[in-house]
Design a protein around this motif. Structure first.
Motif, short mmCIF file in Angstrom:
data_model
loop_
_atom_site.label_atom_id
_atom_site.label_comp_id
_atom_site.label_asym_id
_atom_site.label_seq_id
_atom_site.Cartn_x
_atom_site.Cartn_y
_atom_site.Cartn_z
N ILE A 326 2.56 29.39 135.75
CA ILE A 326 3.46 29.54 134.60
C ILE A 326 4.89 29.27 135.03
O ILE A 326 5.66 28.59 134.34
CB ILE A 326 3.32 30.94 133.98
CG1 ILE A 326 1.92 31.12 133.38
CG2 ILE A 326 4.39 31.17 132.91
CD1 ILE A 326 1.61 32.54 132.92
N ARG A 327 5.26 29.79 136.21
CA ARG A 327 6.61 29.55 136.74
C ARG A 327 6.82 28.08 137.07
O ARG A 327 7.92 27.54 136.89
CB ARG A 327 6.83 30.40 137.98
CG ARG A 327 6.85 31.90 137.70
CD ARG A 327 6.75 32.70 138.99
NE ARG A 327 7.92 32.53 139.82
CZ ARG A 327 7.94 32.74 141.12
NH1 ARG A 327 6.82 33.09 141.76
NH2 ARG A 327 9.04 32.58 141.81
N ALA A 367 -10.94 27.14 142.74
CA ALA A 367 -10.43 28.36 142.12
C ALA A 367 -9.04 28.12 141.54
O ALA A 367 -8.76 28.50 140.40
CB ALA A 367 -10.40 29.49 143.14
N MET A 368 -8.17 27.48 142.32
CA MET A 368 -6.81 27.21 141.85
C MET A 368 -6.83 26.31 140.61
O MET A 368 -6.15 26.58 139.62
CB MET A 368 -6.00 26.54 142.96
CG MET A 368 -4.56 26.21 142.61
SD MET A 368 -4.36 24.64 141.70
CE MET A 368 -4.93 23.47 142.93
N PHE A 369 -7.64 25.26 140.65
CA PHE A 369 -7.70 24.31 139.54
C PHE A 369 -8.36 24.93 138.32
O PHE A 369 -8.03 24.59 137.18
CB PHE A 369 -8.46 23.05 139.96
CG PHE A 369 -7.99 21.81 139.26
CD1 PHE A 369 -6.73 21.29 139.51
CD2 PHE A 369 -8.80 21.16 138.35
CE1 PHE A 369 -6.29 20.14 138.86
CE2 PHE A 369 -8.38 20.02 137.70
CZ PHE A 369 -7.11 19.50 137.95
N SER A 370 -9.28 25.87 138.54
CA SER A 370 -9.92 26.57 137.43
C SER A 370 -8.88 27.41 136.67
O SER A 370 -8.86 27.44 135.43
CB SER A 370 -11.05 27.47 137.94
OG SER A 370 -11.84 27.95 136.87
N VAL A 371 -8.00 28.08 137.42
CA VAL A 371 -6.92 28.84 136.79
C VAL A 371 -5.99 27.89 136.03
O VAL A 371 -5.55 28.19 134.92
CB VAL A 371 -6.11 29.63 137.84
CG1 VAL A 371 -4.93 30.35 137.19
CG2 VAL A 371 -7.00 30.64 138.55
N TRP A 372 -5.72 26.74 136.64
CA TRP A 372 -4.85 25.75 136.00
C TRP A 372 -5.45 25.26 134.68
O TRP A 372 -4.74 25.15 133.67
CB TRP A 372 -4.63 24.58 136.96
CG TRP A 372 -3.77 23.47 136.43
CD1 TRP A 372 -4.16 22.23 136.09
CD2 TRP A 372 -2.36 23.52 136.19
NE1 TRP A 372 -3.09 21.49 135.65
CE2 TRP A 372 -1.97 22.26 135.71
CE3 TRP A 372 -1.38 24.51 136.35
CZ2 TRP A 372 -0.65 21.95 135.37
CZ3 TRP A 372 -0.07 24.20 136.01
CH2 TRP A 372 0.27 22.94 135.53
N LEU A 373 -6.75 24.98 134.67
CA LEU A 373 -7.41 24.55 133.44
C LEU A 373 -7.37 25.63 132.37
O LEU A 373 -7.18 25.34 131.18
CB LEU A 373 -8.87 24.15 133.73
CG LEU A 373 -9.09 22.84 134.47
CD1 LEU A 373 -10.58 22.62 134.72
CD2 LEU A 373 -8.52 21.66 133.69
N ALA A 374 -7.56 26.89 132.78
CA ALA A 374 -7.49 27.99 131.83
C ALA A 374 -6.10 28.06 131.21
O ALA A 374 -5.95 28.20 129.99
CB ALA A 374 -7.84 29.31 132.52
N PHE A 375 -5.07 27.95 132.05
CA PHE A 375 -3.70 28.03 131.57
C PHE A 375 -3.36 26.87 130.63
O PHE A 375 -2.80 27.07 129.54
CB PHE A 375 -2.73 28.05 132.76
CG PHE A 375 -1.29 27.90 132.38
CD1 PHE A 375 -0.69 28.82 131.52
CD2 PHE A 375 -0.54 26.85 132.86
CE1 PHE A 375 0.64 28.68 131.16
CE2 PHE A 375 0.79 26.71 132.51
CZ PHE A 375 1.38 27.63 131.65
#
Length: 438
Positions: A326-327, A367-375
């Motif tokens: 987000i930042r 894991a990082m990219f999964s969070v990115w897709l969610a965001f």
């Protein structure tokens, strides 16, 4: 072969994430007895690589690896198939379901992405622990290059806080500084707070200087290269450099600066070996290197976790990654930093992949990219999951659903926004390739 490994790793990560994301929509849709017409990995523009109808759903693989989709009956989506919307609603259609059920269906994808990241991080922490460098262990402060100096940092500074938050981990301080607004340091015993300017960040992004800051070390020699001037002068591994031409030297960066400013000149280097001082004479070669490597003190520590401890720690890690993303958006959309020029598309992401198979990188990146897709998907942009959620929340709060025309225009507007973003992303990839040949 290296490129093949990179492509396979990227495609496999994207495939797993897309399938699980779409299952997040598919499963609640089926649970609420909503007809799903298509379930696709990648986009099938004009044709499919594979498709097979099972029951009422066509399952397939498209040729364009930019995501995937499920086509749910009675829903205005990116397909813009509005013919069925002209007919009376059927009980199995999306539009016939209560708003709360439609909301669950639309939030299913991002929920799965978030849960997947949480699970991966939890297992990684349980299996590998958490390795980091405590900020308090940096006895000699930090070392920065010219890029770090543009941000206002100086070699020898000790990072105290970023945006008023105590900096406990050196590993995270680097990213915090890139994304932060101000930093507080201990400089020669004085506590100083100064802003992290957009101009300084612009230089960081222009040069991709993510290694602009490291920790400062003593000039202790680890390796002396064969056939080097250092070897010929008598220097050995284990020597600690204390003087150059009679001037005291305390840190590695000081010695390196002396060498680089003394090309083709004679140097008298004093070292301590077995408690005794020894002097070495040499002439610095044209390349500005004498053939020694630093003995870098390993300051890393590793926290271990039981399985029960790894679960909340994995959740905290997921939230931290989400917060950082987000930042990052704030920085990317600030045109003064020029960070948008560094956003990578598929080509750039493939180049980030290791050239040999690395399971730790594989799971960490997933894991990082999964969070990115969610965001990204939860952003309130029509054509994304967040856009549908936005309209559904309006319906739940107001008690009145948006008209079909509003939904259609929203999809078109969202499509234009997404195409604009894709143009920037692919443009960056293409321009970065062109620059290599200029």
């Amino acid at each position: 072969m290296d490129l093949f490994t990179q492509i396979v790793m990227f495609v496999l990560i994207i495939s797993v994430l897309v399938i699980l994301h779409e299952l997040g929509h598919f499963i609640p849709a089926k649970y609420f007895k909503t007809k799903v017409e298509k379930f696709y990995l990648f986009f099938d523009v004009k044709f499919s690589l594979f498709k097979k109808k099972i029951g009422e759903t066509v399952y397939g693989i498209g040729w364009l690896p930019l995501g995937g989709y499920v086509k749910i009956a009675g829903m205005i989506d990116e397909s813009m198939d509005t013919d069925q919307m002209k007919e009376e609603p059927k009980p199995w259609e999306f539009r016939s379901k209560p708003a709360w059920q439609r909301l669950i269906i639309m939030l299913g994808g991002v929920t799965v992405n978030f849960l997947l990241a949480w699970i991966i991080y939890s297992f990684m922490l349980f299996n590998n622990g958490d390795t980091y460098i405590p900020a308090k262990s940096l006895k000699y402060g930090i070392e920065v290059d010219s890029i770090g100096e543009k941000l206002g940092l100086k070699t020898g500074d000790r990072i105290i806080a970023v945006d008023g938050k105590e900096s406990k981990r050196f590993n995270e301080a680097v990213l915090d500084i890139i994304l932060g607004d101000e930093v507080t340091v201990d400089r020669n015993g004085e506590k100083i707070t100064f802003p992290l300017t957009d101009e300084g960040k612009k230089v960081v992004f222009q040069t991709q200087g993510r290694n602009f800051m490291t920790y400062r070390s003593k000039p202790l020699i680890a390796v002396v290269a064969d056939s080097s001037v250092a070897k010929e002068s008598g220097m050995r591994a284990g020597d600690e450099i204390i003087e150059v031409n009679g001037t005291p030297i305390s840190y590695w960066d000081e010695f390196r600066g002396k060498v680089r400013s003394s090309i083709n000149e004679n140097m008298v280097i004093t070292v301590v070996r077995d408690g005794k001082k020894k002097k070495m004479d040499l002439t610095v070669p044209e390349e500005g290197r004498i053939g020694i490597l630093l003995d870098i003190e390993n300051l890393s520590v590793t926290d271990t976790f039981t399985f029960a401890q790894a679960i909340p720690a994995g959740f905290s890690r997921t939230i931290k990654v989400l917060t950082d993303q987000i930042r990052q958006f704030k920085v990317i959309f600030n045109s003064k930093t020029g960070a948008y020029k560094q956003v990578k598309g598929p080509i750039g992401i493939v180049e980030m992949m290791p050239t040999s198979w690395n399971w730790t990188f594989f799971w960490g990146f997933m894991a990082m990219f999964s969070v990115w897709l969610a965001f990204i998907n939860v952003l309130p942009i029509p054509a994304l999951d967040g856009g549908h959620v936005m309209f559904l929340l309006y319906e739940i709060i107001s008690g009145k659903a948006p008209s079909q025309k509003v939904l259609e225009r929203g999809q078109i507007a969202g499509f234009v926004i997404l195409m604009g973003l894709m143009l920037v992303i692919f443009g960056n990839d293409i321009w970065n390739i062109i620059k290599r040949f200029i």
